[in-house]
Design a protein around this motif. Sequence first.
Motif: not given
Length: 489
Positions: A10-22, A417-421
């Motif tokens: 995901i572009p600009n995804a926050s590491p606090d919102l994504i991992n391989e399973d999510l 859904l994966y971007q903090e801002h």
Amino acid sequence: MQGGPDVHPIPNASPDLINEDLAPARERNWGAFSIFNVWTSDVHSLWGYYLAASLFLFCGSFVNFLLAIGIGSLIIFCLMHMVGIAGVRTGVPFPVLARASFGIWGANFPAIVRAIVACFWYGAQTAAASGAIVALLIRNESLLQFHQSSHMLGHSTLELICYVVIWGLQLLIIQNGMETVRKFQDWAGPAVWVMMLLLAVYLVVKSGGFSFHHTIPMDVLLEKTKDAGVPGVPGSFAALAAVAAIWVTYFSALYLNFCDFSRYCPSERSLTIGNLWGLPVNLILFSLVAGVTTIAAFNVYGEVLLHPDQISAKFDSWVLALLAAITFAVATLGINVVANFVSPAFDFANVFPRQIDFKKGGYIAAFIALVLYPFAPWEGGAAHFVNMIGNTMGPIFGVMMVDYYLIRRGLIDVAALYQEHGEFRFGNGWHGNALLAAGVGILFSSILPGLTSIMPSWWGVYGWFFGVAISGALYYALRTARGAKPVPA
């Protein structure tokens, strides 16, 4: 923008919102047969049978039973399909989908609520499976004496040992993630169907034949159902409506997280076929077998036996009893992995994506279920337990479905859904409208009827429906009053 399952990374995804399973699903190999077996694994369990047999007693006749269960099963199909489509279109698991309505951090609220419910059910199903093994073992005189004389943590030591063994076996199934889950449930569900049919045929033959005429006397039905909290006498309209409502509520947790499975489905057509055969068709047939078995067991043993392990314990044949115990245990492992391991695995991972993956999330759920065992909060009437657990789920479902279908018209920017801002930050990551609506819904669906006498006695039976309606309507009103306009179709 309509996101899809191939948007990864995901572009600009926050590491606090994504991992391989999510992250959105990249492999789509759960076809119609696998979706069908999600439901065979979910329904064909000791608790599923126990509930169906218990509800049978409220109906007074086979025709009434099939009518109530049939209507309930069609409602279940429609509701589950709504959630399933969201999973196919976005490719994301439940806690990530919840970010669209509750916010990127606020989604942890429904995720944790769902995870806690899963932990309760995990313990309940594990206890049911271990109970089937105990029922087999105490046919031996020495083990029966051990069962009666030795106790630990509020249970017999034999029960505790069997619980821990069954609990541990479930952990082996998820070692390789969701693909192992798919392979396990693809054979576990059909295997239980075979055993259920054998059990029914055995009892029908032993009773000398079968008729769809209800042979359980009304005085027995009244005695067995007097404390269940279901309005009306067996066979009345009130009782039938309650049966349909409880049957719908039984699946309340999976209404939230069915997208955990449908996200791996290659198309909406595959989803529709799998759901059609797995829900209304399979549910009605399974309930029919449960009803046949309940009547035949009454004719053979002269008592109402609602638990299949109670029936198998009376078999003269050790071989049949062993086969029944193993099959019921496998069935319950199936539903636990499908309904009560996968969801909290994703839910706990959603809270701390950096530290918790799918396996670790599942281990946390299993550990909580182990800690709960001495307290056994799932013991008691099936209808009471189902309503208590299910009513907390309705308000969350109402908010999510109103948001997805009425506000967003089925269109979600998956990357956001994966971007903090991004779009779903709302108020510092928490969407006040959704949290308020869900909170008010839970107040009326679960807290007031459970802790006070303010609500009428029948309210709790329909608590899930009230929760959906109240929270959904309030959320829609708050969103539109504050300027949110539905996405153009």
